[in-house]
Design an enzyme around this catalytic site. Structure first.
Site, PDB file in Angstrom:
ATOM      1  N   TYR A   6       0.837  -1.199   0.000  1.00 49.33           N
ATOM      2  CA  TYR A   6       0.000   0.000   0.000  1.00 49.33           C
ATOM      3  C   TYR A   6       0.872   1.250   0.000  1.00 49.33           C
ATOM      4  O   TYR A   6       0.706   2.146  -0.831  1.00 49.33           O
ATOM      5  CB  TYR A   6      -0.924  -0.020   1.219  1.00 49.33           C
ATOM      6  CG  TYR A   6      -1.912   1.122   1.248  1.00 49.33           C
ATOM      7  CD1 TYR A   6      -2.935   1.197   0.320  1.00 49.33           C
ATOM      8  CD2 TYR A   6      -1.827   2.119   2.224  1.00 49.33           C
ATOM      9  CE1 TYR A   6      -3.851   2.232   0.347  1.00 49.33           C
ATOM     10  CE2 TYR A   6      -2.736   3.154   2.259  1.00 49.33           C
ATOM     11  CZ  TYR A   6      -3.746   3.210   1.320  1.00 49.33           C
ATOM     12  OH  TYR A   6      -4.648   4.245   1.344  1.00 49.33           O
ATOM     13  N   LYS A  28       1.427   3.906  -3.064  1.00 50.45           N
ATOM     14  CA  LYS A  28       1.014   5.290  -2.813  1.00 50.45           C
ATOM     15  C   LYS A  28       2.153   6.267  -3.089  1.00 50.45           C
ATOM     16  O   LYS A  28       1.923   7.376  -3.592  1.00 50.45           O
ATOM     17  CB  LYS A  28       0.506   5.440  -1.378  1.00 50.45           C
ATOM     18  CG  LYS A  28      -0.868   4.833  -1.135  1.00 50.45           C
ATOM     19  CD  LYS A  28      -1.943   5.553  -1.917  1.00 50.45           C
ATOM     20  CE  LYS A  28      -3.316   4.963  -1.697  1.00 50.45           C
ATOM     21  NZ  LYS A  28      -4.367   5.663  -2.455  1.00 50.45           N
TER      22      LYS A  28
END
Length: 370
Positions: free
Chosen positions: A158, A162
């Site tokens: 994640y 990102k």
């Protein structure tokens, strides 16, 4: 290089709005808020929408990894709020290629598809949902700001995706007339939350929460969903030429750093759960969970009880200043943590009872012989 200051008084109307991830927790709350404010909204998600019909709402179901679907999604749109993402909290060198490719396809490739489609369609504003973890590299951060560099130490996909996607979005600011910015929330909570407290409740119901991890003085910040939405809308309104927001990233949170266990305590006690007394070393737990994660991906062991990133949030300071958002956007949290907790505690108690009943039913079914 010195940043040229924009004019914080310059704002704009949002026009016709697209919300990706509109069937999710944040997206659905954002759609509802925008509709309540009189905006025309298109909700875009691969999952079916549970939102009630509304004359100002259009629902598009589709996959963000499909460039043609993205082109249809942005048609006639003025402002994009991009909240859709896959949240994979494991990562590192041990993850499988399939696991990695799935996250990158949605979180990076999907973002690129959407932004480029918006540029071709003449969309004026693009607000990207990033994460405060893009600057977290295993160190204590107490009151950090947006001058912190991106981390290059990735415990989870994640964060890794990102970082890549946020850099891309901000680099595209001004290209083909589209202005972009990124919002960096902390742990997002509130009515409709199916991630933060659901994961905690799952651990409690499995009997895994017997001790507290890390020092009590370690603090993090959180983002109540309606404070976050307030920040989203302010950021979009400030995406104007010579304004403050174009090309910028902003931490948006509740501005009340707190120990994670102390934050969760009133919720668990309202659910009738006893509070653990014993504390154990955070670094030791992280070491165990990192090794467990390797065994999971390489040999098919069950997933670890906690991801390494989740453990770090328990024993390291990781909270961030909202001074830049205050200055550039006029952001102030609309709700204190206590006000928000009062509002959403019944939801969390109901969610816990639902999960407890489901777990009991599963256990009963498993003990019944065919």
């Amino acid at each position: 290089m010195l940043r040229r200051m924009g004019d914080a008084s310059l704002t704009t109307e949002l026009g016709r709005v697209l919300v990706t991830g509109g069937a999710g927790f944040v997206g659905a709350n954002l759609v509802t808020t925008l509709l309540d404010r009189g905006h025309w909204v298109r909700s875009f998600d691969r999952a079916p929408s549970l939102l009630p019909a509304h004359p100002q709402l259009e629902v598009l179901q589709g996959d963000i990894t499909d460039a043609d679907v993205c082109a249809a999604a942005v048609d006639g749109i003025d402002t994009i709020f991009h909240t859709a993402a896959i949240i994979e909290l494991m990562g590192g060198a041990s993850v499988t290629d399939e696991y990695r490719q799935r996250s990158f396809a949605v979180n990076v490739g999907g973002t690129e598809n959407l932004l480029h489609a918006g540029q071709r369609a003449g969309v004026q504003r693009f607000v990207y949902t990033s994460s405060n973890s893009v600057v977290m590299g295993g160190q204590n951060i107490a009151g950090g700001d947006e001058t912190l560099p991106y981390t290059d130490r990735f415990n989870d996909l994640y964060t890794e995706t990102k970082v890549v996607a946020e850099r891309f979005v901000l680099a595209q600011n001004g290209v083909d007339g589209m202005l972009t910015c990124a919002i960096r929330p902390s742990g997002i909570w509130g009515n409709g939350d199916q991630t933060m407290f659901r994961k905690l409740f799952e651990s409690v119901l499995k009997g895994h929460v017997k001790v507290l991890v890390g020092r009590k003085s370690a603090r993090l910040d959180n983002s109540y969903v309606h404070n976050l939405i307030h920040g989203f809308i302010l950021a979009a309104a400030h995406l104007v030429p010579d304004g403050t927001a174009p090309g910028q990233a902003y931490f948006i949170n509740d501005a009340e750093p707190i120990n994670m266990f102390e934050f969760a305590r009133p919720v668990l006690e309202a659910c009738g759960q006893r509070w653990p007394k014993m504390r154990i070393s955070g670094p030791a737990v992280r070491w165990v969970m990192t090794g467990w994660q390797r065994l999971h991906f390489r040999f098919g062991f069950p997933a670890p009880l906690l991801e390494p990133l989740a453990v770090e949030r328990l024993y390291l300071d990781n909270y961030f200043s909202i001074a830049k958002a205050r200055r550039d956007l006029g952001y102030e949290p609309l709700f204190t943590t206590q006000q928000a907790l009062t509002e959403c505690l019944p939801y969390y108690v109901s969610l816990f009872e639902q999960m407890k009943n489901e777990a009991r039913a599963e256990k009963t079914a498993a003990t019944v012989k065919p």
